[in-house]
Scaffold this motif. Structure first.
Motif, PDB file in Angstrom:
ATOM      1  N   ALA A   1      -1.991   9.912  -1.866  1.00  0.00           N
ATOM      2  CA  ALA A   1      -0.926   9.311  -2.673  1.00  0.00           C
ATOM      3  C   ALA A   1      -1.339   9.222  -4.127  1.00  0.00           C
ATOM      4  CB  ALA A   1      -0.570   7.931  -2.131  1.00  0.00           C
TER       5      ALA A   1
ATOM      6  N   ARG B   1       0.863  -1.186   0.000  1.00  0.00           N
ATOM      7  CA  ARG B   1       0.000   0.000   0.000  1.00  0.00           C
ATOM      8  C   ARG B   1       0.894   1.229   0.000  1.00  0.00           C
ATOM      9  NH1 ARG B   1      -3.561   3.207   3.349  1.00  0.00           N
ATOM     10  NH2 ARG B   1      -5.487   3.449   2.181  1.00  0.00           N
ATOM     11  N   ILE B   2       0.597   2.170  -0.873  1.00  0.00           N
ATOM     12  CA  ILE B   2       1.415   3.377  -0.997  1.00  0.00           C
ATOM     13  C   ILE B   2       0.774   4.507  -0.196  1.00  0.00           C
ATOM     14  CG2 ILE B   2       2.347   5.082  -2.598  1.00  0.00           C
ATOM     15  CD1 ILE B   2       2.307   2.863  -4.725  1.00  0.00           C
TER      16      ILE B   2
ATOM     17  N   SER C   1       1.195   8.728   1.209  1.00  0.00           N
ATOM     18  CA  SER C   1       1.538   9.970   0.519  1.00  0.00           C
ATOM     19  C   SER C   1       2.733  10.724   1.096  1.00  0.00           C
ATOM     20  CB  SER C   1       0.331  10.896   0.522  1.00  0.00           C
ATOM     21  OG  SER C   1       0.085  11.326   1.847  1.00  0.00           O
TER      22      SER C   1
ATOM     23  N   ALA D   1      -3.601   2.260  -2.121  1.00  0.00           N
ATOM     24  CA  ALA D   1      -2.941   3.560  -1.987  1.00  0.00           C
ATOM     25  C   ALA D   1      -3.902   4.528  -1.322  1.00  0.00           C
ATOM     26  CB  ALA D   1      -2.518   4.092  -3.346  1.00  0.00           C
TER      27      ALA D   1
END
Length: 157
Positions: free
Chosen positions: A137, A115-116, A118, A133
């Motif tokens: 992000a 999971r990205i 920000s 995400a």
């Protein structure tokens, strides 16, 4: 001195007690366990036993639950991804997937997906294919000219 000549100091490793080996040893007959009772016998497992009184772990109320369907994601910030691109560990022209991030050393293990988040800024134009995400992000990735492909969540009918 050779490896086969290495020895511990005299008395550094005392010999272990040999229990139940005759009256002359001082630990014969009952082997230091005393006489009779549950603890004198083998196979004793009395953790939490309180002599018949209701044990503490049964007196206290139950709290919460464990969600067996919960996902555990490996998280990575945009700053770490940008650092890896600057260092030449990631190629901004390729699609960045969980496996690519592991090979680059950005993430240690994938778990249930990557999971990205920000944190930091992304300058490079990068295409992502990851499990999740944050909204911020996604905005930063698209602002930098990149794209992100997230798995479609099945809508409940």
């Amino acid at each position: 001195m050779k490896l086969n000549e290495l020895r511990d100091n005299e008395g550094a490793t005392p010999s272990k007690k040999r229990v139940g080996r005759g009256i002359g040893s001082g630990l014969g007959k009952t082997g230091g366990r005393g006489v009779k009772g549950q603890k004198s016998r083998s196979g004793v497992a009395i953790n939490g036993f309180e002599g018949g009184q209701m044990p503490l772990y049964r007196r206290l109320p139950k709290r919460g639950f464990k969600n067996i369907f919960a996902k555990s994601y490996s998280v990575v910030s945009l700053e770490r991804i940008q650092t890896a691109i600057d260092a030449g560990k990631l190629d901004a022209k390729e699609v960045v997937t969980a496996d690519v991030l592991v090979k680059a050393g950005v993430v240690r293990r994938v778990k249930d997906g990557v999971r990205i988040l920000s944190g930091g800024e992304l300058k490079a134009k990068v295409a992502f294919d990851v499990a999740g995400a944050s909204k911020a992000a996604v905005e930063k990735i698209e602002k930098a000219g990149g794209s992100i492909k997230l798995p479609e969540v099945a809508a409940a009918e």
